[in-house]
Design a protein around this motif. Structure first.
Motif, PDB file in Angstrom:
ATOM      1  N   PHE A 178       0.776  -1.177   0.054  1.00 26.91           N
ATOM      2  CA  PHE A 178       0.139  -0.042  -0.085  1.00 26.91           C
ATOM      3  C   PHE A 178       0.828   1.075  -0.002  1.00 26.91           C
ATOM      4  O   PHE A 178       0.546   2.316  -0.872  1.00 26.91           O
ATOM      5  CB  PHE A 178      -1.002   0.154   1.244  1.00 26.91           C
ATOM      6  CG  PHE A 178      -1.807   1.314   1.406  1.00 26.91           C
ATOM      7  CD1 PHE A 178      -3.065   1.135   0.848  1.00 26.91           C
ATOM      8  CD2 PHE A 178      -1.223   2.168   2.017  1.00 26.91           C
ATOM      9  CE1 PHE A 178      -3.943   2.354   1.018  1.00 26.91           C
ATOM     10  CE2 PHE A 178      -2.025   3.411   2.296  1.00 26.91           C
ATOM     11  CZ  PHE A 178      -3.405   3.438   1.579  1.00 26.91           C
ATOM     12  N   VAL A 181       2.817   1.727  -3.447  1.00 31.00           N
ATOM     13  CA  VAL A 181       1.833   2.130  -4.523  1.00 31.00           C
ATOM     14  C   VAL A 181       1.474   3.648  -4.253  1.00 31.00           C
ATOM     15  O   VAL A 181       1.356   4.505  -5.065  1.00 31.00           O
ATOM     16  CB  VAL A 181       0.825   1.041  -4.758  1.00 31.00           C
ATOM     17  CG1 VAL A 181      -0.053   1.739  -5.648  1.00 31.00           C
ATOM     18  CG2 VAL A 181       1.472  -0.213  -5.139  1.00 31.00           C
ATOM     19  N   GLY A 182       1.128   3.838  -2.959  1.00 29.66           N
ATOM     20  CA  GLY A 182       0.721   5.124  -2.822  1.00 29.66           C
ATOM     21  C   GLY A 182       1.461   6.484  -2.880  1.00 29.66           C
ATOM     22  O   GLY A 182       1.166   7.337  -3.281  1.00 29.66           O
ATOM     23  N   ASN A 263      -2.505  10.948  -1.547  1.00 34.77           N
ATOM     24  CA  ASN A 263      -3.452  10.718  -2.520  1.00 34.77           C
ATOM     25  C   ASN A 263      -4.826  11.370  -2.177  1.00 34.77           C
ATOM     26  O   ASN A 263      -5.938  10.973  -3.082  1.00 34.77           O
ATOM     27  CB  ASN A 263      -3.487   9.089  -2.328  1.00 34.77           C
ATOM     28  CG  ASN A 263      -2.246   8.554  -3.047  1.00 34.77           C
ATOM     29  OD1 ASN A 263      -2.511   8.401  -4.185  1.00 34.77           O
ATOM     30  ND2 ASN A 263      -1.480   8.157  -2.486  1.00 34.77           N
ATOM     31  N   ALA A 281      -6.833   4.464  -1.127  1.00 39.64           N
ATOM     32  CA  ALA A 281      -6.585   3.460  -2.014  1.00 39.64           C
ATOM     33  C   ALA A 281      -7.566   3.654  -3.492  1.00 39.64           C
ATOM     34  O   ALA A 281      -7.107   3.292  -4.477  1.00 39.64           O
ATOM     35  CB  ALA A 281      -6.804   2.109  -1.655  1.00 39.64           C
ATOM     36  N   ARG A 282      -8.665   4.441  -3.277  1.00 37.76           N
ATOM     37  CA  ARG A 282      -9.471   4.316  -4.247  1.00 37.76           C
ATOM     38  C   ARG A 282      -8.924   5.349  -5.423  1.00 37.76           C
ATOM     39  O   ARG A 282      -8.914   4.910  -6.706  1.00 37.76           O
ATOM     40  CB  ARG A 282     -10.654   5.294  -4.051  1.00 37.76           C
ATOM     41  CG  ARG A 282     -12.250   5.102  -4.905  1.00 37.76           C
ATOM     42  CD  ARG A 282     -13.237   5.548  -4.311  1.00 37.76           C
ATOM     43  NE  ARG A 282     -13.646   5.132  -3.118  1.00 37.76           N
ATOM     44  CZ  ARG A 282     -14.394   4.064  -2.968  1.00 37.76           C
ATOM     45  NH1 ARG A 282     -14.696   3.459  -4.022  1.00 37.76           N
ATOM     46  NH2 ARG A 282     -14.803   3.753  -1.821  1.00 37.76           N
ATOM     47  N   ALA A 284      -5.923   5.899  -6.485  1.00 37.59           N
ATOM     48  CA  ALA A 284      -4.651   5.077  -6.994  1.00 37.59           C
ATOM     49  C   ALA A 284      -5.044   3.726  -7.743  1.00 37.59           C
ATOM     50  O   ALA A 284      -4.797   3.264  -8.860  1.00 37.59           O
ATOM     51  CB  ALA A 284      -3.684   4.822  -5.996  1.00 37.59           C
ATOM     52  N   LEU A 285      -5.994   3.183  -7.131  1.00 40.53           N
ATOM     53  CA  LEU A 285      -6.093   1.462  -7.677  1.00 40.53           C
ATOM     54  C   LEU A 285      -7.667   1.286  -7.806  1.00 40.53           C
ATOM     55  O   LEU A 285      -8.043   0.172  -8.055  1.00 40.53           O
ATOM     56  CB  LEU A 285      -5.505   0.712  -6.386  1.00 40.53           C
ATOM     57  CG  LEU A 285      -4.293   0.759  -6.041  1.00 40.53           C
ATOM     58  CD1 LEU A 285      -3.596  -0.207  -4.895  1.00 40.53           C
ATOM     59  CD2 LEU A 285      -3.332   0.398  -7.057  1.00 40.53           C
ATOM     60  N   GLY A 289      -8.358  -1.516  -5.205  1.00 39.08           N
ATOM     61  CA  GLY A 289      -7.358  -1.010  -4.252  1.00 39.08           C
ATOM     62  C   GLY A 289      -8.354  -0.969  -2.869  1.00 39.08           C
ATOM     63  O   GLY A 289      -7.608  -1.112  -1.990  1.00 39.08           O
ATOM     64  N   PHE A 292      -8.583  -4.386  -1.337  1.00 42.28           N
ATOM     65  CA  PHE A 292      -7.425  -4.824  -0.809  1.00 42.28           C
ATOM     66  C   PHE A 292      -7.211  -4.101   0.624  1.00 42.28           C
ATOM     67  O   PHE A 292      -6.752  -4.854   1.371  1.00 42.28           O
ATOM     68  CB  PHE A 292      -6.256  -4.254  -1.924  1.00 42.28           C
ATOM     69  CG  PHE A 292      -5.029  -4.774  -1.276  1.00 42.28           C
ATOM     70  CD1 PHE A 292      -4.256  -5.816  -1.249  1.00 42.28           C
ATOM     71  CD2 PHE A 292      -4.211  -3.570  -0.864  1.00 42.28           C
ATOM     72  CE1 PHE A 292      -3.036  -6.202  -0.622  1.00 42.28           C
ATOM     73  CE2 PHE A 292      -2.881  -3.711  -0.463  1.00 42.28           C
ATOM     74  CZ  PHE A 292      -2.246  -5.076  -0.096  1.00 42.28           C
ATOM     75  N   THR A 293      -7.433  -2.955   0.574  1.00 43.92           N
ATOM     76  CA  THR A 293      -7.164  -2.281   1.928  1.00 43.92           C
ATOM     77  C   THR A 293      -8.124  -2.810   2.846  1.00 43.92           C
ATOM     78  O   THR A 293      -7.661  -2.925   3.971  1.00 43.92           O
ATOM     79  CB  THR A 293      -7.237  -0.474   1.685  1.00 43.92           C
ATOM     80  OG1 THR A 293      -6.514  -0.365   0.551  1.00 43.92           O
ATOM     81  CG2 THR A 293      -6.833   0.269   2.836  1.00 43.92           C
TER      82      THR A 293
END
Length: 450
Positions: A178, A181-182, A263, A281-282, A284-285, A289, A292-293
């Protein structure tokens, strides 16, 4: 007040299993509580107090806790026990009301953390389940998690170590992904944008209050001290486990907080205060995401609750053996430790069902910091002849605790005075109850049956 000499060393509990918890298991236990309670539960709340500076609040909290941990490492090396903080306070202040009051404050803060993390679990689950109303389902999921954690704890030390080791690995690897990627997809504009748009008037005392909250994200290291009676080579490994766990969590927290700040704008973080990592996460992924989070949050919060119940029930059992708290089994089978686990989970369920996240966190911060100051003061003034330590470090820990506690109380007095009234009422009840209990142990000549 005089006390009777004790016939035997009382730091070892009858239910302890010396050597049953390895160094890796102890580190997993500590990180399980810290990561579960900290970054998922408190990111949004620290942002509300510190604005765009909330990642720095986690760093500042790490500095404060690192100084505090010095006292616990010294005490753990000298007095490893399943009682942890209770044993340390007993050595510092002797049997009596002072030890009982400060130890109960620690116990209550640990149970508060369990309810905080359990409600965080519910808030994240609802991001993918979509049940309404949130006010009903968050406490329902929280209570369900606490019940599951009770079953795992009753299964024994081996079940705890296996679950914590596997969950710790999942959390650290998952949060690492996380964070990478973040940070890779972070927008520099978000780091400096949003404080005014969010309607926040940040200040030095607000930042310090955020540090006080962020300290809750690290206080799980004390969980390790409550397992000293079970750790392999406790005089050496208890302190090592504390240092390693704090180091891991500091790196994880800084990376995650920075990724969230990069982010989401501050208004977006505050809008998703109870589930800010999932929201971060939204962008980015996307939906994957978020899933996953949320999955990661479920693992992290579940392991945090399990580890915290493990430690707090042992603390309560030690206080029972010390006659610092009354005990009734109400016909339940099993050992004192099993009974303590039942009481702990029932208390956490009651808090999770009745208080919101911000109020739970406020109570936990106040009670923990008061107890922490007592630990340092006792070491500084009462154990100088028995433990070799650097007084300057202990004094620095006291000063920093007092500063962040004062700032937190000042801020709460302005925006949530009810939290302070509840905290004050709790302290009054604990002090009055403990003093009343101590009278039942005191003989006519002033000696105590403890």
């Amino acid at each position: 007040m005089q006390t009777n000499p004790r016939a035997a060393d009382d730091h070892q509990s009858p239910e302890d299993a010396p050597g049953s918890l390895t160094l890796v298991g102890a580190v997993s236990l500590g990180t399980g509580v810290m990561i579960g309670a900290g970054i998922f539960a408190l990111t949004g709340q620290t942002a509300r107090l510190a604005g765009n500076w909330f990642p720095a609040a986690f760093v500042a909290a790490a500095v404060v806790v690192a100084l505090s941990a010095y006292s616990y490492v010294k005490l753990s090396n000298a007095y490893p026990s399943s009682g942890g903080v209770a044993k340390f306070l007993r050595e510092e202040y002797g049997p009596g009301a002072a030890t009982g009051v400060f130890a109960i404050l620690m116990y209550v803060s640990m149970v508060i953390s369990q309810s905080l993390v359990a409600r965080t679990f519910g808030a994240y689950v609802l991001q993918i389940v979509g049940l309404e109303p949130v006010s009903l389902w968050v406490p329902v999921f929280a209570i369900g998690l606490l019940a599951t954690a009770f079953v795992v704890n009753v299964a024994g030390n081996r079940a705890i170590e296996v679950s914590q080791r596997s969950m710790a690995a999942v959390k650290i690897i998952g949060l690492g992904v996380f964070a990478v990627v973040g940070l890779w997809l972070a927008s520099g504009a978000n780091f400096t944008n949003g404080t005014s748009a969010a309607g926040l008037d940040t200040s030095a005392e607000g930042f310090l209050a955020a540090v006080a909250l962020a300290i809750l994200a690290y206080k799980g290291f004390t969980t390790i001290t409550n397992s000293g009676g079970d750790i392999v080579d406790p005089h050496r490994n208890t302190g090592r486990a504390i240092v390693i766990a704090l180091g891991i969590c500091t790196v994880v927290y800084l990376a995650i907080a920075t990724a969230v700040a990069g982010n989401l704008s501050l208004p977006e973080i505050l809008a998703a205060e109870d589930f800010s990592l999932a929201e971060a996460a939204r962008p980015a992924l996307g939906g994957a995401g978020v899933w996953f989070t949320v999955s990661l949050a479920i693992v992290a919060t579940a392991s945090g609750v399990m580890a915290s119940i493990f430690a707090s029930s042992r603390l309560l059992a030690m206080l029972t053996r010390m006659k610092q708290v009354p005990h009734r089994d109400f016909g339940m089978p099993g050992t004192v430790r099993i009974h303590a686990t039942v009481y702990t989970v029932a208390f956490a369920m009651a808090l999770a069902a009745t208080l919101d996240l911000s109020r739970i966190a406020a109570l936990g911060a106040i009670y923990y910091l008061i107890m922490d100051i007592a630990i340092h003061w006792g070491l500084l003034t009462r154990l100088r002849d028995r433990i070799d330590f650097n007084p300057a470090i202990v004094i620095a820990a006291i000063v920093l605790d007092v500063v962040v506690l004062a700032a937190f109380v000042w801020v709460k007095a302005a925006d949530d005075a009810l939290s302070l009234y509840v905290a004050g009422a709790g302290i009054v009840v604990i002090v009055a109850g403990e003093r009343l209990l101590m009278r039942s142990h005191t003989r006519a000549d002033g000696t105590m049956d403890m």
